[in-house]
Design an enzyme around this catalytic site. Structure first.
Site, short mmCIF file in Angstrom:
data_model
loop_
_atom_site.label_atom_id
_atom_site.label_comp_id
_atom_site.label_asym_id
_atom_site.label_seq_id
_atom_site.Cartn_x
_atom_site.Cartn_y
_atom_site.Cartn_z
N GLY A 1 0.81 -1.22 0.00
CA GLY A 1 0.00 0.00 0.00
C GLY A 1 0.84 1.27 0.00
N ALA A 2 1.78 1.35 0.93
CA ALA A 2 2.58 2.56 1.05
C ALA A 2 3.76 2.32 1.99
CB ALA A 2 1.73 3.70 1.60
N GLU B 1 6.48 4.36 4.85
CA GLU B 1 6.57 5.53 5.73
C GLU B 1 7.93 6.22 5.76
OE1 GLU B 1 6.33 2.25 6.80
OE2 GLU B 1 7.53 1.94 8.61
N HIS C 1 -2.05 5.72 8.65
CA HIS C 1 -1.07 4.71 9.07
C HIS C 1 0.36 5.20 8.84
CE1 HIS C 1 0.15 0.37 9.59
NE2 HIS C 1 1.21 0.83 8.94
N GLU C 2 0.64 5.63 7.63
CA GLU C 2 2.03 6.04 7.33
C GLU C 2 2.40 7.30 8.12
OE1 GLU C 2 3.37 3.64 5.97
OE2 GLU C 2 1.63 2.74 5.01
N HIS D 1 3.28 6.40 11.65
CA HIS D 1 4.62 5.81 11.75
C HIS D 1 5.69 6.87 12.05
CE1 HIS D 1 4.51 1.56 11.02
NE2 HIS D 1 4.05 1.62 9.78
N GLU E 1 4.51 -1.99 13.67
CA GLU E 1 3.34 -2.30 12.83
C GLU E 1 2.07 -2.56 13.66
OE1 GLU E 1 3.33 -1.39 10.03
OE2 GLU E 1 5.41 -1.40 9.37
N1 B3K Z 1 6.32 -0.51 6.55
C1 B3K Z 1 5.79 -0.76 5.25
C2 B3K Z 1 5.86 -2.19 4.88
C3 B3K Z 1 7.10 -2.57 4.18
C4 B3K Z 1 6.98 -3.97 3.64
C5 B3K Z 1 8.21 -4.38 2.93
N2 B3K Z 1 8.09 -5.68 2.33
C6 B3K Z 1 4.38 -0.29 5.11
C7 B3K Z 1 3.64 -0.14 6.37
O1 B3K Z 1 3.37 -1.07 7.11
O2 B3K Z 1 3.33 0.98 6.70
ZN ZN Z 2 3.05 0.06 8.84
#
Ligand code: B3K
Ligand code: ZN
Length: 869
Positions: free
Chosen positions: A269-270, A272, A305-306, A309, A328
């Site tokens: 999805g995205a 951070e 979410h991002e 983070h 997470e």
């Molecule tokens: N932290 C990233 C996920 C990265 C996955 C890499 N395979 C997105 C998230 O959870 O916000």
């Molecule tokens: Zn995340």
């Protein structure tokens, strides 16, 4: 044999963790982006870690890099002065402090794995979490090495007018050869996985946010030209998220500029990255005509979410990848809370639990079960799992229940204060929670280390003479691979009691002196294998409402009668449990049909379910959000997870299709009324109320179409043609395609004609076909793979067609011939050399094979073996 063993990649264990021998304080990067290859100059200012015990060699990680030059403290190193391994670069002890200059050449144009630096639609972008930075340059690529970064990007000015990296833009200029350059400086020390770079020809939408202390943060969203009219929603969501984190957690944005870039080719999805989030276009772009209600909400959730983070993950980061859930799980919890407050807490909870049950519970029950904090891994990329994310969020939520909102907030304040700028562990989080409250979470920590979904076997005992009701809870934590014996868990078990009229009773526990303050929901603390809780002062036997709000990620078993369930569905003050009761009732009815089908008896619609649905459809208008959720029968995949093995997917499909159709027939009038009663009032808006209205209306329409009558088909077609928003356009199209009605063909063609230039909408067009048991045959999916709009290298397209087929079309995927299994395995094998992460994700479609009946069992197992080989 010996060879095979040598090829086994090493197992990485938490127990082997040692602090880094060397720290890097500053990284100075210079990228010269070219059309064939890119030159990366890196200048590391490092020093020996004062905590190291003995002098050691400096070992840097690197993958698929061409090393051009290596200079230590100003002296070029000859080949004899270092060792170049397959994935490492070793330099004999460089001393207490050092400056290391590394020049590498990489080929982003050939990078189809979408990790490290790669190209998407002609633009350069990066994805470094978890181990992508080592594909850019040699570096101690681990999250406990935190450095400040300066990044200079040099590129052709015409092709790449926009050059971005983390932090603040501090300088820029033009070169005489048609190239230009920009320098970025990120003042916050960060691990390499948060590094980001973007270069391209992008449109920019700008806004700003004033923080609670009055600082102005510039906000920028970059998208491909032509998409600038689709970022308002994301921008608004970003500002909402920024304000929410101030209110809910006291966390202020620390940056001067916060940038988001949308790219078309992205594995998830995205991401951070500090101050420069990179997003999948599907998680940014939206306008009324092209995005559904679910899209709008998903975008807000991911933007939130991002952004969250930035504190939970970036300011306080991970010591090592075993701690992944530290950022997470906590961030998913924060995101769920944010979304729930924006719309409806109950609907949010229902959706989150649906997801947990359909993705995480099966994982916890299957061969890949692992704890929220795993203790070993071979490939960390495969550990971005529902257990780490969704169960991790449940673990945080349980602490929130146990400590109460205020206690939890004191704990999170302390956590952020104590660990700001550090790389820490889940243990540090729990300790902060304990230190800020008087809670003892010693036993609770098992949630991080024990895998498996606990079962709570509950029973109630009514003592009429004493006026007391005793709830007995027996806890069982199932064995999982590598963990045969489990200790009981500590969990918050929220319960209520209903009287015969369906009212909540004030809860008074035995042994309590005062009248308990009239609380109607109590959070019981379950800790033992067996426990009893007695409620007193009751006049008549109550009906218990158990695990209100789904206060813990467990399976509860209680012998409710169908009558009890219908009663709870109609009356429980806990909306989640009203929905839950309805689902339980539906499951019983569906499994009744499954049994009939398997035994060759005629299936019958369960009278209790029919009555319950009738009551739901006549419920007052203010209940419509709940009604819309409750009318949704459990998915086939979820039913397959609940069924006793060996699972027969065709029986499940037949049972669900039959039940849907019969409900549609017998309640046709009610669905018709429901449809008309919920037609839009005024312009399209994304509010809880308007979403619920559309959802209920479209659910009613889908049932109408499922009955097969002609009027309902023209109703759907009319809505499809007249809709001014994507939710309603799809609301009309989907049931026609799902039921395979003849109108579907032309409607699909019209839809494609209308939206062919919009990749996000074309994804919906693929998915709608792939998930239809009537329309989405294997032949159709094959055909669609050669459609010009399909692109095997674009993860969104692969998910929309192949992912949707495997997960959302069980009737076709589990075709007894096994042809779909073989086809899908072919795709996994074709994907592996292109994008191993996508291939691994796709292969999970087979992971539950062990529960299935023949011929599915062997069919899936054989394909898995083929893939493994
Ligand atoms: N932290 C990233 C996920 C990265 C996955 C890499 N395979 C997105 C998230 O959870 O916000
Ligand atoms: Zn995340």
């Amino acid at each position: 044999m010996a060879d095979a063993r040598q090829q086994q990649p090493p197992v990485i264990r938490l127990a082997d963790y040692t602090p880094p021998a060397f720290l890097v304080d500053h990284v100075d990067l210079r990228f010269e982006l070219g059309e064939d290859s890119t030159l990366v100059h890196s200048r590391l200012t490092g020093r020996a870690n004062p905590e190291r015990v003995q002098s050691e060699d400096l070992v840097l990680d690197g993958r698929e890099l061409t090393l051009e030059e290596l200079v230590l403290d100003g002296h070029p190193l000859s080949k004899a002065a270092y060792t170049l391994g397959e994935e490492s670069l070793t330099i004999p002890d460089p001393g207490e402090t050092f400056t290391l200059e590394i020049t590498t050449r990489i080929r982003p144009q050939e990078n189809t794995a979408l990790e490290g630096l790669y190209k998407s639609s002609g633009n350069f972008c990066t994805q470094c979490e978890p181990e992508g930075f080592r594909r850019i340059t040699y570096f101690p690529d681990r999250s406990d090495v935190m450095a400040t970064y300066t990044t200079t990007i040099v590129a052709d000015a015409e092709r790449y007018p926009v050059l971005l990296s983390n932090g603040n833009r501090v300088a820029g200029g033009t070169l005489t050869d048609g190239r230009h350059w920009v320098r970025w400086e990120d003042p916050f020390p960060k691990p390499s996985y948060l590094f980001a770079l973007v270069a391209g020809d992008l449109a920019c939408v700008a806004d700003s946010f004033t923080t609670m202390s009055g600082r102005e943060v510039a906000l920028r969203i970059y998208v491909e030209h032509g998409n600038a009219d689709k970022v308002d929603h994301a921008m608004q969501a970003l500002k909402e998220a920024m304000a929410w984190d101030e209110r809910a957690y006291g966390r202020e944005c620390d940056l001067d500029i916060y940038q988001i870039v949308a790219v078309a080719d992205f594995n998830m999805g995205a991401m951070e990255n500090k101050g420069l989030n990179i997003f999948n276009t599907s998680a940014v772009l939206a306008k009324t005509e092209t995005a559904t209600d679910a899209d709008f909400q998903r975008i807000e959730a991911i933007i939130g979410h991002e952004y969250f983070h930035n504190w939970s993950g970036n300011r306080v980061t991970l010591r090592d990848w075993f701690q992944l859930s530290l950022k997470e799980g906590f961030t998913v919890f924060r995101e769920q809370h944010f979304s729930g407050e924006r719309y409806s807490e109950a609907v949010q909870r229902i959706e989150d639990v649906r997801r947990l049950r359909s993705a995480q519970f099966p994982e916890d029950d299957g061969p890949t079960a692992h704890p929220v904090r795993p203790d070993s891994y071979i490939e960390i990329s495969n550990f971005y799992t529902p257990t780490v994310y969704e169960k991790g969020a449940e673990v945080i939520r349980m602490m929130w229940h146990l400590l109460g909102p205020e206690g939890f907030r004191r704990g999170s304040d302390l956590y952020f204060e104590r660990h700001d700028g550090q790389a820490v562990t889940t243990e540090d989080f729990v300790r902060a929670m304990e230190a800020a409250t008087d809670a003892d979470l010693a036993q609770f920590r098992l949630w991080y280390t024990q895998a498996g979904t606990p079962r709570l076997h509950c029973s109630g005992e009514w003592d009429g003479e004493a006026g007391s009701y005793t709830l007995r809870v027996r806890q069982e934590v199932p064995a999982t691979p590598g963990q045969p014996d489990k200790a009981p868990m500590h969990l918050p078990f929220a319960v209520g009691l209903l009287d015969a009229e369906g009212n909540d009773l004030p809860l008074q526990m035995a042994g309590e002196e005062t009248e308990g303050g009239g609380e109607t929901t109590r959070v019981l603390e379950v800790r033992d294998d067996e426990q009893a809780f007695t409620f007193t002062g009751l006049d008549a036997e109550p009906v218990p409402s158990l695990l209100r709000g789904f206060s813990a990620p467990v399976r509860v078993q209680f012998d409710y009668t169908d009558g009890d369930l219908a009663f709870l569905l109609a009356h429980d003050s806990d909306l989640f449990n009203r929905w839950e009761a309805g689902q339980e009732l539906a499951q019983r009815a569906l499994f009744g049909c499954v049994a009939a089908h398997r035994e060759g008896r005629a299936m019958e619609l369960d009278a209790g379910l029919e009555a319950a649905f009738g009551t739901l459809l006549r419920a007052p208008a203010e209940d419509r959000a709940l009604v819309a959720e409750a009318l949704t029968l459990p998915e086939e995949g979820y039913l397959a997870d609940l069924a006793e093995p060996p699972v027969d997917p065709s029986a499940i499909h037949a049972a669900r299709a039959f039940t849907r159709r019969r409900l549609a027939e017998v309640l046709a009038a009610e669905f018709e009324t429901g449809y008309h009663a919920n037609l839009a009032e005024g312009a399209y808006r994304v509010t809880a109320e308007a979403i619920a209205r559309r959802r209920l209306k479209n659910a009613c329409l889908a049932y109408r179409v499922a009955s097969g009558d002609d009027t309902s088909r023209s109703m759907a077609l009319e809505q499809f043609q007249a809709a001014d928003n994507m939710t309603d356009q799809l609301g009309g199209l989907r049931p026609l395609v799902a039921e395979g009605h003849p109108e579907a063909e032309q409607a699909l063609a019209d839809f494609y004609e209308q939206w062919q230039s919009d990749p996000e909408v074309v994804d919906k067009w693929f998915a709608i076909q792939a998930t239809s048991p009537e329309w989405g045959s294997l032949e159709r999916v094959r055909e669609l793979m050669s459609h010009p709009a399909f692109n095997f290298r674009n993860p969104n397209k692969v998910r929309a067609l192949l992912g949707a087929f495997a997960r959302g079309n069980p009737a076709r995927f589990h075709d007894p011939s096994g042809e779909a299994y073989a086809f899908f395995a072919d795709q996994v094998l074709a994907m592996d050399p292109i994008n191993p992460q996508m291939a691994a994700a796709m292969a999970r479609a087979f992971s539950r094979f062990g529960r299935y009946a023949e011929p599915h069992y062997s069919g899936m197992r054989d394909q898995l073996e083929r893939i493994r080989a």
